[in-house]
Every structure is written in C-alpha cells, then in structure tokens.
Design a protein around this motif. Sequence first.
Motif, PDB file in Angstrom:
ATOM      1  N   ASP A   1       0.836  -1.196   0.000  1.00 38.46           N
ATOM      2  CA  ASP A   1       0.000   0.000   0.000  1.00 38.46           C
ATOM      3  C   ASP A   1       0.878   1.255   0.000  1.00 38.46           C
ATOM      4  OD1 ASP A   1      -1.965   1.887   0.303  1.00 38.46           O
ATOM      5  OD2 ASP A   1      -2.986   0.859   1.949  1.00 38.46           O
ATOM      6  N   GLU A   2       0.935   1.937  -1.135  1.00 36.92           N
ATOM      7  CA  GLU A   2       1.764   3.141  -1.240  1.00 36.92           C
ATOM      8  C   GLU A   2       1.332   4.204  -0.242  1.00 36.92           C
ATOM      9  OE1 GLU A   2       3.609   5.998  -4.765  1.00 36.92           O
ATOM     10  OE2 GLU A   2       1.722   4.919  -5.116  1.00 36.92           O
ATOM     11  N   ALA A   3       0.056   4.196   0.125  1.00 41.26           N
ATOM     12  CA  ALA A   3      -0.445   5.196   1.063  1.00 41.26           C
ATOM     13  C   ALA A   3       0.249   5.090   2.420  1.00 41.26           C
ATOM     14  CB  ALA A   3      -1.959   5.048   1.232  1.00 41.26           C
ATOM     15  N   VAL A   4       0.657   3.883   2.822  1.00 39.47           N
ATOM     16  CA  VAL A   4       1.367   3.717   4.091  1.00 39.47           C
ATOM     17  C   VAL A   4       2.700   4.456   4.050  1.00 39.47           C
ATOM     18  CG1 VAL A   4       2.432   2.064   5.674  1.00 39.47           C
ATOM     19  CG2 VAL A   4       0.258   1.501   4.583  1.00 39.47           C
ATOM     20  N   VAL A   5       3.417   4.320   2.935  1.00 38.69           N
ATOM     21  CA  VAL A   5       4.705   5.001   2.780  1.00 38.69           C
ATOM     22  C   VAL A   5       4.506   6.514   2.786  1.00 38.69           C
ATOM     23  CG1 VAL A   5       6.709   5.308   1.274  1.00 38.69           C
ATOM     24  CG2 VAL A   5       5.665   3.040   1.518  1.00 38.69           C
ATOM     25  N   ASN A   6       3.536   6.999   2.027  1.00 37.15           N
ATOM     26  CA  ASN A   6       3.280   8.435   1.963  1.00 37.15           C
ATOM     27  C   ASN A   6       2.835   8.974   3.320  1.00 37.15           C
ATOM     28  OD1 ASN A   6       3.883   8.376  -0.773  1.00 37.15           O
ATOM     29  ND2 ASN A   6       1.751   8.139  -1.397  1.00 37.15           N
ATOM     30  N   PHE A   7       1.974   8.232   3.987  1.00 33.99           N
ATOM     31  CA  PHE A   7       1.480   8.611   5.313  1.00 33.99           C
ATOM     32  C   PHE A   7       2.649   8.725   6.287  1.00 33.99           C
ATOM     33  CE2 PHE A   7      -1.472   8.060   8.973  1.00 33.99           C
ATOM     34  CZ  PHE A   7      -2.545   8.821   8.523  1.00 33.99           C
ATOM     35  N   SER A   8       3.576   7.758   6.217  1.00 29.30           N
ATOM     36  CA  SER A   8       4.718   7.736   7.129  1.00 29.30           C
ATOM     37  C   SER A   8       5.697   8.859   6.814  1.00 29.30           C
ATOM     38  CB  SER A   8       5.424   6.376   7.049  1.00 29.30           C
ATOM     39  OG  SER A   8       4.534   5.336   7.402  1.00 29.30           O
ATOM     40  N   ARG A   9       5.937   9.086   5.536  1.00 24.91           N
ATOM     41  CA  ARG A   9       6.814  10.204   5.165  1.00 24.91           C
ATOM     42  C   ARG A   9       6.266  11.529   5.710  1.00 24.91           C
ATOM     43  NH1 ARG A   9       7.908   7.846  -0.512  1.00 24.91           N
ATOM     44  NH2 ARG A   9      10.127   7.304  -0.439  1.00 24.91           N
ATOM     45  N   GLN A  10       4.964  11.677   5.665  1.00 22.83           N
ATOM     46  CA  GLN A  10       4.345  12.930   6.073  1.00 22.83           C
ATOM     47  C   GLN A  10       4.282  13.091   7.584  1.00 22.83           C
ATOM     48  OE1 GLN A  10       0.403  13.482   4.484  1.00 22.83           O
ATOM     49  NE2 GLN A  10       0.092  15.458   5.489  1.00 22.83           N
ATOM     50  N   HIS A  11       3.976  11.997   8.296  1.00 16.79           N
ATOM     51  CA  HIS A  11       3.641  12.121   9.709  1.00 16.79           C
ATOM     52  C   HIS A  11       4.612  11.435  10.676  1.00 16.79           C
ATOM     53  CE1 HIS A  11      -0.226  13.851   8.636  1.00 16.79           C
ATOM     54  NE2 HIS A  11      -0.524  12.797   7.890  1.00 16.79           N
ATOM     55  N   LEU A  12       5.379  10.450  10.224  1.00 19.59           N
ATOM     56  CA  LEU A  12       6.105   9.588  11.163  1.00 19.59           C
ATOM     57  C   LEU A  12       7.615   9.645  10.978  1.00 19.59           C
ATOM     58  CD1 LEU A  12       3.711   6.498  11.009  1.00 19.59           C
ATOM     59  CD2 LEU A  12       3.805   8.257  12.784  1.00 19.59           C
ATOM     60  N   HIS A  13       8.151  10.851  10.817  1.00 20.01           N
ATOM     61  CA  HIS A  13       9.598  10.981  10.655  1.00 20.01           C
ATOM     62  C   HIS A  13      10.338  10.444  11.877  1.00 20.01           C
ATOM     63  CE1 HIS A  13      13.595  12.897  10.410  1.00 20.01           C
ATOM     64  NE2 HIS A  13      13.409  12.786   9.102  1.00 20.01           N
ATOM     65  N   ALA A  14       9.741  10.559  13.056  1.00 17.73           N
ATOM     66  CA  ALA A  14      10.385  10.053  14.267  1.00 17.73           C
ATOM     67  C   ALA A  14      10.530   8.542  14.252  1.00 17.73           C
ATOM     68  CB  ALA A  14       9.586  10.486  15.494  1.00 17.73           C
ATOM     69  N   VAL A  15       9.779   7.853  13.376  1.00 17.02           N
ATOM     70  CA  VAL A  15       9.890   6.394  13.247  1.00 17.02           C
ATOM     71  C   VAL A  15      10.945   6.021  12.215  1.00 17.02           C
ATOM     72  CG1 VAL A  15       8.671   4.274  12.591  1.00 17.02           C
ATOM     73  CG2 VAL A  15       7.509   6.016  13.979  1.00 17.02           C
ATOM     74  N   HIS A  16      10.885   6.608  11.018  1.00 14.05           N
ATOM     75  CA  HIS A  16      11.809   6.207   9.942  1.00 14.05           C
ATOM     76  C   HIS A  16      13.064   7.075   9.856  1.00 14.05           C
ATOM     77  CE1 HIS A  16      10.580   9.579   7.370  1.00 14.05           C
ATOM     78  NE2 HIS A  16       9.330   9.304   7.698  1.00 14.05           N
ATOM     79  N   ARG A  17      13.024   8.269  10.402  1.00 13.30           N
ATOM     80  CA  ARG A  17      14.174   9.180  10.450  1.00 13.30           C
ATOM     81  C   ARG A  17      14.852   9.338   9.095  1.00 13.30           C
ATOM     82  NH1 ARG A  17      16.986   7.492  16.259  1.00 13.30           N
ATOM     83  NH2 ARG A  17      15.031   7.387  17.439  1.00 13.30           N
ATOM     84  N   GLY A  18      14.044   9.406   8.074  1.00 11.40           N
ATOM     85  CA  GLY A  18      14.570   9.621   6.733  1.00 11.40           C
ATOM     86  C   GLY A  18      15.015   8.371   6.012  1.00 11.40           C
ATOM     87  N   ALA A  19      14.891   7.206   6.633  1.00  8.09           N
ATOM     88  CA  ALA A  19      15.382   5.960   6.017  1.00  8.09           C
ATOM     89  C   ALA A  19      14.679   5.649   4.700  1.00  8.09           C
ATOM     90  CB  ALA A  19      15.204   4.791   6.985  1.00  8.09           C
ATOM     91  N   LEU A  20      13.395   6.029   4.584  1.00  5.99           N
ATOM     92  CA  LEU A  20      12.666   5.722   3.353  1.00  5.99           C
ATOM     93  C   LEU A  20      13.248   6.434   2.142  1.00  5.99           C
ATOM     94  CD1 LEU A  20       9.044   5.861   4.812  1.00  5.99           C
ATOM     95  CD2 LEU A  20      10.194   3.828   3.928  1.00  5.99           C
ATOM     96  N   ASP A  21      14.034   7.475   2.369  1.00  5.17           N
ATOM     97  CA  ASP A  21      14.646   8.220   1.266  1.00  5.17           C
ATOM     98  C   ASP A  21      16.162   8.053   1.223  1.00  5.17           C
ATOM     99  OD1 ASP A  21      12.169   9.465   0.302  1.00  5.17           O
ATOM    100  OD2 ASP A  21      12.176  10.476   2.244  1.00  5.17           O
ATOM    101  N   ASP A  22      16.688   7.117   1.998  1.00  4.52           N
ATOM    102  CA  ASP A  22      18.117   6.820   1.950  1.00  4.52           C
ATOM    103  C   ASP A  22      18.442   6.115   0.634  1.00  4.52           C
ATOM    104  OD1 ASP A  22      20.568   4.959   2.479  1.00  4.52           O
ATOM    105  OD2 ASP A  22      20.580   6.341   4.190  1.00  4.52           O
ATOM    106  N   PRO A  23      19.547   6.436  -0.026  1.00 10.83           N
ATOM    107  CA  PRO A  23      19.860   5.810  -1.319  1.00 10.83           C
ATOM    108  C   PRO A  23      20.050   4.295  -1.245  1.00 10.83           C
ATOM    109  CG  PRO A  23      21.696   7.148  -0.503  1.00 10.83           C
ATOM    110  CD  PRO A  23      20.530   7.478   0.347  1.00 10.83           C
ATOM    111  N   ARG A  24      20.315   3.771  -0.052  1.00  5.70           N
ATOM    112  CA  ARG A  24      20.456   2.317   0.085  1.00  5.70           C
ATOM    113  C   ARG A  24      19.105   1.602   0.160  1.00  5.70           C
ATOM    114  NH1 ARG A  24      24.056   2.630   5.343  1.00  5.70           N
ATOM    115  NH2 ARG A  24      22.753   4.531   5.495  1.00  5.70           N
ATOM    116  N   VAL A  25      18.028   2.373   0.330  1.00  7.88           N
ATOM    117  CA  VAL A  25      16.692   1.789   0.498  1.00  7.88           C
ATOM    118  C   VAL A  25      15.921   1.904  -0.808  1.00  7.88           C
ATOM    119  CG1 VAL A  25      14.499   1.956   1.728  1.00  7.88           C
ATOM    120  CG2 VAL A  25      16.655   2.268   2.965  1.00  7.88           C
ATOM    121  N   GLN A  26      15.413   0.759  -1.263  1.00  7.07           N
ATOM    122  CA  GLN A  26      14.602   0.701  -2.479  1.00  7.07           C
ATOM    123  C   GLN A  26      13.171   0.362  -2.080  1.00  7.07           C
ATOM    124  OE1 GLN A  26      15.907  -2.298  -5.244  1.00  7.07           O
ATOM    125  NE2 GLN A  26      14.180  -1.999  -6.629  1.00  7.07           N
TER     126      GLN A  26
END
Length: 424
Positions: A248-273
């Motif tokens: 569900d792409e909405a989970v990723v978008n939701f997390s990027r928008q609201h849950l930076h304290a959880v992923h801390r930018g990892a979803l946009d790290d170049p090592r992460v696909q």
Amino acid sequence: MHGLHLTADLYQCTGHERYMLDADAIAQLCRDQTAASGLTLVDDTWVKFPPYEGQPGGVTGTVLLAESHLAIHTWPETGSVTIDVYVCNFSDDNSGKARQLMEGVIAAFEPKRVLRQQLMRGDISMATASDKAAVDYEPETESSWVQEQLTPHSRFGYRATAAERVQTPFQQLELLETPQFGKVLRIDGRFMTSEKEEFFYHEALVHPAAMAHPSPRKALILGGGDGGAAEELLKHPSIEQVVVAELDEAVVNFSRQHLHAVHRGALDDPRVQVCIGDGMALVDRTDERFDLAFMDLTDPDTPASALYAGESLARMKRVLAPGGALVLHLGSPVFHGPQVTELARSLHAQFAVVRCYGLYIPLYGAYWGLAVASDELDPLELREQRVAERLKQRNVGDLQYYNAQVHGALFALPGYYRDLLKPQ
C-alpha cells in the motif's frame, strides 16, 4: 442531544452474501432488529452501488429512528462492514436498546473480528450553563479512548485524538495523537507503530538476527512501509541494500508525512529501495538473494494471514542467501497461543534452526512473540561478549532497547511460551 453513539467495524464477514449485496435484505434485517430492540422506526433509505473494476458494489443505508438513527455500509470486496447506532437519552435511557440493536445486526454478518467503540454524546449541563461557564474546554470522557480488541474477551486502549483518517484500496489508515506515545499509526483498527515506543518492536525485530549475521549486506522487508525496520538495518555499516516491498503506497506516503520520528529519513536513503505492490509477487520473480528477510506485516489474523502460511514461508526461504535468516512476528503467546503454536510448527517444517523469542511491546498491550528461522544462522550461539564486540565494531548506536545483555534475554522464554512450542 445527550445519548450513546456506538460504532462497529466488522472484518472477514462469513454471513449470507445477501447481507453484503442485497439492499432489500439488509433493510429488512435492520427493520426487524429495530423492532426487536424496542426502538422506533420512522423511515429508512438504501442505496445499492454499481460494480467497480469487476468487484460487486456495496450497500449504504440509514434507518431514521424516533430516538435517532442506524447507519450501515458494506464492502463486499473485502468482507467488511461499518455500522453506527446513535440514540438520544434525554427522556429515557435507550442505551440498552441501542446495544441490542447493534449486536443483532452484527450477528447476521457473522464477522471473524469486530472492533467496537462507543461515545457518550452531548453533556446536558452545557445546554444550561451560563456564557461565562461555556468555555472552549472538553472534559476528559470515555469518548477520547481508542481501543483494540485482542480477543473476543480482551481489549486495551489509549487516550487519543483522531488527527487524520485515510481509506485506501486496501485498508484504513488512522493517525492518532496520544499523550502517551505521541503520533500513532493504526491500520484497520490495529495499533501499528508510534513515535515514542517504536524502538521496542523495531529494534527487537531487526537486531537479534542482524547482529548474529557476520556481515549482512542485503535485506528484504515485506511490508514495513513505516520505515522503522529499514532505519534499524541502516545502523549496520555492512548494509548495502534494503528492499522495502510494501503493498500500500499510502502507508509510505502517510509515514513520510507524519512519522519521521519512526523512519528518520530511512525511506529516502539511497540504500533503500521502496517497491510498491504485491510483496510475494516480488519474491517470486526476483533473482536476488538476501542475507536477511523480515515479514514486517499486520498481524497473522488480518487479511495478511495468507502470507504466514507454510507455502508462503517456503517462498520466502527461496530468496535467502546462504547463511541467511527470516524474521517474523508470531502474535502474543498470552492471547494468541494456538496461532503461535501453528506458526512455529510451520517454521520448523521449513527451516533447520528456529529460535522463538519475545518481549513486551507497550503499543500492542501484550508480551509479543517473534522468531528467527534459518538453515545455518543461530542467534543463540552469539554470547553476550560477542554481541558487545560486534556492537562496538559496527558502531551501532542510538539503541533504546537492544543491547548485549538483552540479546540473550529475548530468547529466555517463560514456561507457558515454551509449552506452546513443544512438538505436538
């Protein structure tokens, strides 16, 4: 105005299909249950939606009661139903009748899981309060509690304010603001992750297997759209690639928008696909092999249940590199004992080494079970001193739960959990 508002979200309904598809049948059900409850039907209206993308349309309807209303909507494509009943208690207490009506309607749908909530509406004292007293203040009431049902006989909850709700093609996402854990993500009525305690689950999911592996380079995460597991993996300097296969792409978008304290930018790290789509389809078509694979999914008794089947575990094993390991959560040994037993049995049928472990996860309201499965890697062989050495060598920091002493403690199981894992 003063009254009781009940809501129910029904999942995996197994009742007759007419209660999903036939507006007349649903209307008659609601009329009959209204009469049986002693409430007063004034009028009702129903709409049958047309088919969409090959799926049958659902039904929406409202029953106008002298005491207030009943509303219902069906989603036949997912076997889900939402119901709400509101009754005014100004002249008489209609709460018991409202509950009888709700339970009578629910019974016809025969759901495997029900999420019930209730709100007390309208403080009568506010209607007669002076202007000076009528300040913009909401006293603490039961209406601010959000609950999750662990079993038909147990539930838990937190005081929360709903901040945002999104219905995706696959599930309902909710962002809650809580005094206890900050922002909380809930999916289909299940608490998933939070800003302030996500480290319990994500550190325990990732580090026991990652630390046991001598040099993990490539990892696959099935699910994990909040980015928390990816963030923990990136703490290991040998990691070159993390594939997050999120349906569900909405989970990723939701997390990027609201849950930076959880992923801390990892979803946009170049090592992460981040790969959006059917994770098992990716597993079936890929030629890549992974040192670590994680099933960071919703619970085994949700629509993700098929991914926990033995055939799916075998498909996950196929993408492991030599010495690789699969990690997944099992549910609560306290509340989901048979489920834990069955999953452990399925893992033993596929892997030579299966190490179950557990910890209390505050957001989940219970002691929770997980497992590392492999044909070669055994996290129990990693002693405290070696864990400490690897933590230092890899410079793995910013850990709030996992450490050298906790590694072994995770695998020290209470007796009742051991009993669930005994060969049958």
